[in-house]
Scaffold this motif. Structure first.
Motif, PDB file in Angstrom:
ATOM      1  N   LEU A  32       8.138   4.904   1.148  1.00  0.00           N
ATOM      2  CA  LEU A  32       7.949   4.238   2.426  1.00  0.00           C
ATOM      3  C   LEU A  32       8.292   2.756   2.315  1.00  0.00           C
ATOM      4  O   LEU A  32       7.984   2.120   1.304  1.00  0.00           O
ATOM      5  CB  LEU A  32       6.486   4.370   2.887  1.00  0.00           C
ATOM      6  N   ILE A  74       4.514  -0.164   9.172  1.00  0.00           N
ATOM      7  CA  ILE A  74       5.895   0.314   9.067  1.00  0.00           C
ATOM      8  C   ILE A  74       6.635  -0.085  10.333  1.00  0.00           C
ATOM      9  O   ILE A  74       6.094   0.040  11.449  1.00  0.00           O
ATOM     10  CB  ILE A  74       5.947   1.835   8.858  1.00  0.00           C
ATOM     11  N   TYR A  88       9.464   7.787   9.037  1.00  0.00           N
ATOM     12  CA  TYR A  88       8.003   7.720   9.100  1.00  0.00           C
ATOM     13  C   TYR A  88       7.419   8.939   9.809  1.00  0.00           C
ATOM     14  O   TYR A  88       6.208   8.977  10.084  1.00  0.00           O
ATOM     15  CB  TYR A  88       7.561   6.438   9.816  1.00  0.00           C
TER      16      TYR A  88
END
Length: 322
Positions: A32, A74, A88
């Protein structure tokens, strides 16, 4: 003594095929791209022994049922190609969204009841690897003028152990650079529009100048330490938010009438100008409450809190990447 750094952090997340069973995310497929990271590696309900002895002094505490708390941001952006899942996406699924892909058109994220998906998260903290299994969570969304579009996630997970380990090279190509929330990149907040999935676009409605939108998914996320079956569950959600509008006097009067009448109307926002890098937020039944007045650079702005309500069920908030 070697210095360790908070920025030397890496996070991996992967959907679990069986709840609470480590799905073994990898640096090459499940890394991520994050900011604003935080972890509570052992959130425990400790038990005080409270022993009575012929002298004063504390008793030890026994480590009770424990879980892991993680949070990070994010950037909310497209996937680079229309119809491709967002990088995501697994995180949205673990917060109660279902992912539906329409080839070359869109990736649509719609709410579900109950929440069945979960993720395993590996959190590398400069030489230490924390494993959190069975993670479910909630999120807030911020799309404010002049800033980045951001999803802020908060997860609870089952303690999967801790080891001394460092990640290998991360593959982060699935995360695309977002466009700043601005006049060239972002449309007006649109009330009363219809979501057209085939395009996807917002049809009709009325747009108003604004400072963007902030939303909170409002999931009730609970860790339950049952013997032989501990779990993290999402038991309820209440989507709320806030907006700040630039209204004429006549428009403010009309909006006040809508507030007093408990009116529900759709609310949507389009962001991005290039296919594959666009994001849409849509609520079919938004109720405005708590009107307020604010000053922004000398301008009078009118603010409202939002309650996003289900229209036909599991549809109070839709995120579309296209």
């Amino acid at each position: 003594m070697a210095t360790r750094y908070i920025r030397n952090t890496a996070i991996l997340a992967k959907i679990e095929s069986t709840y609470g069973t480590d799905s073994t995310p990898t640096e090459g497929a499940n890394a991520l791209l994050v900011s604003n990271v935080s972890i509570n590696p052992l959130s425990a309900a400790n038990v005080d022994r409270d022993l009575v002895r012929p002298y004063m002094g504390a008793s030890e505490q026994l480590v009770g049922p424990a879980n892991i708390e993680l949070s990070f941001d994010i950037e909310l952006s497209g996937a680079g190609a229309a119809g491709t899942a967002a990088a995501y996406g697994p995180l949205l699924r673990a917060c109660g969204f279902a992912e539906t892909l329409s080839a070359s058109v869109r990736a649509e994220y719609n709410l579900v009841t109950p929440v069945a998906d979960s993720v395993s998260i590996y959190y590398f903290s400069d030489g230490v690897k924390h494993i959190a299994k069975g993670c479910r969570g909630t999120l807030s969304l911020k799309m404010s003028a002049g800033g980045r579009p951001v999803l802020s996630f908060k997860f609870l997970g089952l303690d999967g152990g801790v080891t001394a380990a460092s990640p290998s090279a991360l593959t982060l190509t699935g995360f695309k650079t977002p466009a700043v929330i601005s006049e060239p990149n972002t449309g007006d907040l649109t009330f009363g529009a219809t979501y057209t999935a085939a395009t996807p676009t917002l049809t009709g409605g009325t747009g108003y100048p604004s400072q963007g939108i902030e939303l909170d998914l409002g999931n009730a996320v609970n860790y339950t330490p049952l013997l032989g079956g501990e779990s993290v569950d999402i038991s309820q959600r209440q989507v709320t938010g806030k907006i700040l509008l630039d209204l004429t006097a006549a428009q403010e009067v009309t909006f006040m009438a809508s507030v007093k009448a408990n009116t529900q109307q759709s609310l949507g926002l389009m962001h991005g100008t290039t296919a594959g890098y666009k994001v849409m937020i849509f609520m079919p039944a938004a109720q405005l409450i708590n009107p307020s007045k604010s000053e922004v650079n000398g301008k009078l702005m009118i603010g409202y809190d939002i309650r996003a309500l289900p229209s036909s069920g599991n549809d109070e908030l839709k995120i579309v990447v296209h």
